[in-house]
Design an enzyme around this catalytic site. Sequence first.
Site, PDB file in Angstrom:
ATOM      1  N   THR A  18       0.805  -1.220   0.000  1.00 43.86           N
ATOM      2  CA  THR A  18       0.000   0.000   0.000  1.00 43.86           C
ATOM      3  C   THR A  18       0.842   1.275   0.000  1.00 43.86           C
ATOM      4  O   THR A  18       0.296   2.373  -0.020  1.00 43.86           O
ATOM      5  CB  THR A  18      -0.954   0.020   1.205  1.00 43.86           C
ATOM      6  OG1 THR A  18      -0.190  -0.047   2.415  1.00 43.86           O
ATOM      7  CG2 THR A  18      -1.922  -1.154   1.149  1.00 43.86           C
ATOM      8  N   GLY A  19       2.160   1.139   0.029  1.00 40.19           N
ATOM      9  CA  GLY A  19       3.036   2.302  -0.094  1.00 40.19           C
ATOM     10  C   GLY A  19       3.175   2.710  -1.550  1.00 40.19           C
ATOM     11  O   GLY A  19       2.747   1.993  -2.470  1.00 40.19           O
TER      12      GLY A  19
ATOM     13  N   SER B  44       8.617  12.066  -3.178  1.00 43.79           N
ATOM     14  CA  SER B  44       8.055  10.716  -3.219  1.00 43.79           C
ATOM     15  C   SER B  44       9.055   9.675  -2.757  1.00 43.79           C
ATOM     16  O   SER B  44       8.669   8.561  -2.379  1.00 43.79           O
ATOM     17  CB  SER B  44       7.552  10.380  -4.620  1.00 43.79           C
ATOM     18  OG  SER B  44       8.578  10.547  -5.591  1.00 43.79           O
TER      19      SER B  44
ATOM     20  N   HIS C 149      13.869  12.187  -9.608  1.00 41.77           N
ATOM     21  CA  HIS C 149      15.132  12.633  -9.034  1.00 41.77           C
ATOM     22  C   HIS C 149      16.043  13.140 -10.156  1.00 41.77           C
ATOM     23  O   HIS C 149      16.111  12.531 -11.231  1.00 41.77           O
ATOM     24  CB  HIS C 149      15.842  11.487  -8.307  1.00 41.77           C
ATOM     25  CG  HIS C 149      15.239  11.120  -6.994  1.00 41.77           C
ATOM     26  ND1 HIS C 149      14.145  11.739  -6.451  1.00 41.77           N
ATOM     27  CD2 HIS C 149      15.612  10.154  -6.099  1.00 41.77           C
ATOM     28  CE1 HIS C 149      13.857  11.199  -5.285  1.00 41.77           C
ATOM     29  NE2 HIS C 149      14.729  10.235  -5.047  1.00 41.77           N
TER      30      HIS C 149
ATOM     31  N   CYS D 164      17.375   4.818  -5.122  1.00 43.43           N
ATOM     32  CA  CYS D 164      16.760   5.442  -6.294  1.00 43.43           C
ATOM     33  C   CYS D 164      17.709   6.399  -7.013  1.00 43.43           C
ATOM     34  O   CYS D 164      17.731   6.444  -8.249  1.00 43.43           O
ATOM     35  CB  CYS D 164      15.471   6.146  -5.894  1.00 43.43           C
ATOM     36  SG  CYS D 164      15.569   7.141  -4.394  1.00 43.43           S
TER      37      CYS D 164
END
Length: 348
Positions: free
Chosen positions: A11-12, A158, A252, A128
Amino acid sequence: MSLRVGIAGATGVVGETALSILAQRGFPVGELRLFSSARSAGRRVTWQDTEVVVEELSDPRLRDLDLVLSCVGSDTAREWVPRMVAAGAVVVDNSSAFRQDPGVPLVIPEINPEAAGTHAGIVANPNCTTATVCMAVAPIHASARIAAMTTTSYQSVSGTGREAMEELLDQVRKAVDQVPALRGEEPLDVGEPHVYPHPLAFNLFPHCESFPDGGDTSTEEQKMVFETQKILGSQDLRVHATSVRVPVLVGHSVSVSVSLDRELPPDEARRAISGFPGVRVLDRPGEAVYPTPLQSAGIDEVLVGRIRRNPAVPNGLSLFACGDNLRKGAALNAVQIAELLFGIGTGG
């Protein structure tokens, strides 16, 4: 082929992105189990033509899974990923928990796919920002070995999660009507920040994650150093990183400067990067063609531009890269690793 697949942290924002990418790429999911914290357990998530009930992580429900995409935090991963492996699953872990473990491969399939074959049940997904940087510089490194690299990353909210995204949007709504305050003529009132140490609306600060033991290098910056060395297979590569949080929702961006072991003309570097899978060159700055985080959001490719000589370092080149931190920076790369592990051709 039909695989029994679990997503932990379903759910993330990364878990939700992973679920979407499994569908987009036609991953052969025969059975799907979704796991979350107790707070989110019981939610129903649409998967193709059915609804899947989100469950709290439990040992019995981990049995008989072929693959788990772990999208939980590092503390939870340290506890649960070994239990997932013990239950019989191969785990692709998105957290930082196992990246520095010499027995766990850290993989970007376009760069070091052979490393995945050494796994003992766990394959680590890179940070990331590291993923974006490595995709941009790997073709350069293959042409002219990188001796040293300096990066400054501009990281979207995010990467911290849904609560950070909501906090930024709330602050922007409040700040947009306070123009005198944004000009420094009066105090700005956007409420007390809870996720970050400072308000981020119309602002930025050089602080991502934490500064352990009162040091001057953040954990996010430490990741860039170790992970880049491990992925590129170059332990003597010198890396200096600065991480900046910026008011961007997704995407990013990184300014990269490299010192090479030989001169590499910018045109040769452009050709090498253009021919690398998963990367697209946008490099006509005079026409305002260069990467931006908005362009990178929602796509699989890492965008690279502003490729030019850097006379400040020996055989220097600099570039600017943007990537979707939820996709290639997290969920997409995890699914690509799973495809590699199970010999699955890409679905898109």
